[in-house]
Write an enzyme that holds these catalytic residues in place. Structure first.
Site, mmCIF file in Angstrom:
data_model
loop_
_atom_site.group_PDB
_atom_site.id
_atom_site.type_symbol
_atom_site.label_atom_id
_atom_site.label_comp_id
_atom_site.label_asym_id
_atom_site.label_seq_id
_atom_site.Cartn_x
_atom_site.Cartn_y
_atom_site.Cartn_z
ATOM 1 N N TYR A 176 0.860 -1.189 0.000
ATOM 2 C CA TYR A 176 0.000 0.000 0.000
ATOM 3 C C TYR A 176 0.892 1.233 0.000
ATOM 4 O O TYR A 176 1.834 1.328 0.782
ATOM 5 C CB TYR A 176 -0.906 -0.008 1.228
ATOM 6 C CG TYR A 176 -1.782 1.226 1.336
ATOM 7 C CD1 TYR A 176 -3.004 1.274 0.687
ATOM 8 C CD2 TYR A 176 -1.367 2.330 2.071
ATOM 9 C CE1 TYR A 176 -3.810 2.408 0.768
ATOM 10 C CE2 TYR A 176 -2.160 3.463 2.158
ATOM 11 C CZ TYR A 176 -3.370 3.503 1.502
ATOM 12 O OH TYR A 176 -4.151 4.628 1.579
ATOM 13 N N HIS A 177 0.593 2.203 -0.866
ATOM 14 C CA HIS A 177 1.441 3.380 -1.040
ATOM 15 C C HIS A 177 0.959 4.508 -0.133
ATOM 16 O O HIS A 177 -0.101 5.090 -0.351
ATOM 17 C CB HIS A 177 1.397 3.834 -2.505
ATOM 18 C CG HIS A 177 2.576 4.671 -2.912
ATOM 19 N ND1 HIS A 177 2.965 5.797 -2.239
ATOM 20 C CD2 HIS A 177 3.458 4.531 -3.943
ATOM 21 C CE1 HIS A 177 4.027 6.332 -2.819
ATOM 22 N NE2 HIS A 177 4.352 5.580 -3.856
ATOM 23 N N GLY A 178 1.746 4.838 0.889
ATOM 24 C CA GLY A 178 1.436 5.978 1.727
ATOM 25 C C GLY A 178 1.732 7.277 0.998
ATOM 26 O O GLY A 178 2.215 7.286 -0.141
#
Length: 310
Positions: free
Chosen positions: A108-110
């Site tokens: 998941y890309h913060g």
């Protein structure tokens, strides 16, 4: 005559330079605030140095083997120390990544993917495995970054090039949401993949395990303003330029969770496999993340009594 005017007359009669007098008056106040700040920086720097120093033997071996391998591990040691000191970083499930052989890491890309940097550094320091990565094209246009991209094996990542990396037996990290997910997500942690299934095509064609990864509180470390986000989204879709302002670098607690490997099934299409991996990451978000995310609670997670109940 006012008090200030009287004080000014006295200063002139005593022949005291004005700015010298100002410094003399405010000196105790400046010292009372600056000294604690200097001490805080000193202690932080000391902790950072000691975190790096404990891996001195591994760094020496890396430099003896290959200068660029040594450079990678030196940078990784700095990132690893930064993660431990500033974010109290924990990595749960590192043993699931293979010591040898290929694999895909889907994360998941913060807002800023500092958690992936920390994961890469931890894997390099603890398992002596370098995770290659796919980066957005704009990264390669930033002046001075080309060498760093080359040393850390970051590529724009076509399906063909990713298959080549996998076939050579490497670990490869991909965030399907990319910049879009980074800039236009929020504290509710929506997954914004927009049917990007390139990683799934790679997995189906190479039949490698996919390791879903999620980091708790990653969107509390950095944030993007909510004001004007719809307009900026439209501009991004037309230009593909990351023009959304970012703020933060809050010292929140970060925990990275590596899930069990997901394998492509026989006769499964890339779209179907992508949906399965997305569902796995969504489940990890529901399990490990407080929703909506809170910067205050993420900061409190640093305290021992909160960590026991997290």
């Amino acid at each position: 005559m006012s008090v200030l005017e009287y004080a000014w007359v006295v200063i002139k009669e005593l022949d005291i330079p004005y700015w010298q007098w100002v410094v003399w008056v405010f000196y105790p106040i400046l010292i009372s605030f600056l000294l604690p700040l200097v001490l805080l920086i000193f202690f932080y720097g000391s902790a950072l140095f000691l975190q790096i120093y404990q891996y001195r033997y591994r760094l020496h071996e890396a430099y003896a083997h290959d200068v660029w391998d040594g450079a990678r591990k030196s940078v990784a040691a700095v990132w690893f120390a930064q993660a431990r000191v500033w974010h109290g970083y924990e990595l749960i499930g590192l043993e699931k990544l293979p010591n040898q052989g290929p694999g895909l890491i889907i994360y998941y890309h913060g807002t800023l993917p500092v958690d992936f940097y920390y994961l890469t550094a931890s894997c390099l320091i603890k398992k002596n495995r370098h995770i290659r990565a796919v980066g957005d094209k704009f990264l390669f246009s930033i002046p001075g970054w080309k060498l760093m991209m080359d040393v850390f094996r970051v590529t724009p990542g076509t399906v063909h090039s990713c298959i080549d990396v996998i076939n050579r037996g490497h670990l490869l990290g991909i965030a399907p949401g990319g910049v879009r997910e980074a800039l236009f997500g929020d504290e509710n942690y929506p997954i914004i993949w927009c049917r990007r299934t390139g990683f799934a095509k790679v997995a189906v064609q190479t039949n490698v395990p996919v390791y879903p990864v999620f980091t708790q509180n990653v969107r509390e470390a950095f944030r993007t303003p909510a004001i004007g986000k719809k307009l900026l989204r439209k501009l991004y879709e037309k230009t593909r330029l990351p023009i959304v302002p970012i703020y933060g670098f809050f010292p929140v607690k970060l925990r990275t969770f590596i899930g069990d490997p997901v394998f492509p099934r026989k006769d499964e299409t890339p779209d179907q496999f992508s949906d399965r991996v997305e569902a796995e990451i969504q489940q990890m978000i529901f399990k490990h993340q407080r929703l909506p995310g809170s910067i205050l609670h993420a900061l409190l997670d640093r305290f021992p009594w909160k960590q026991k109940t997290s």
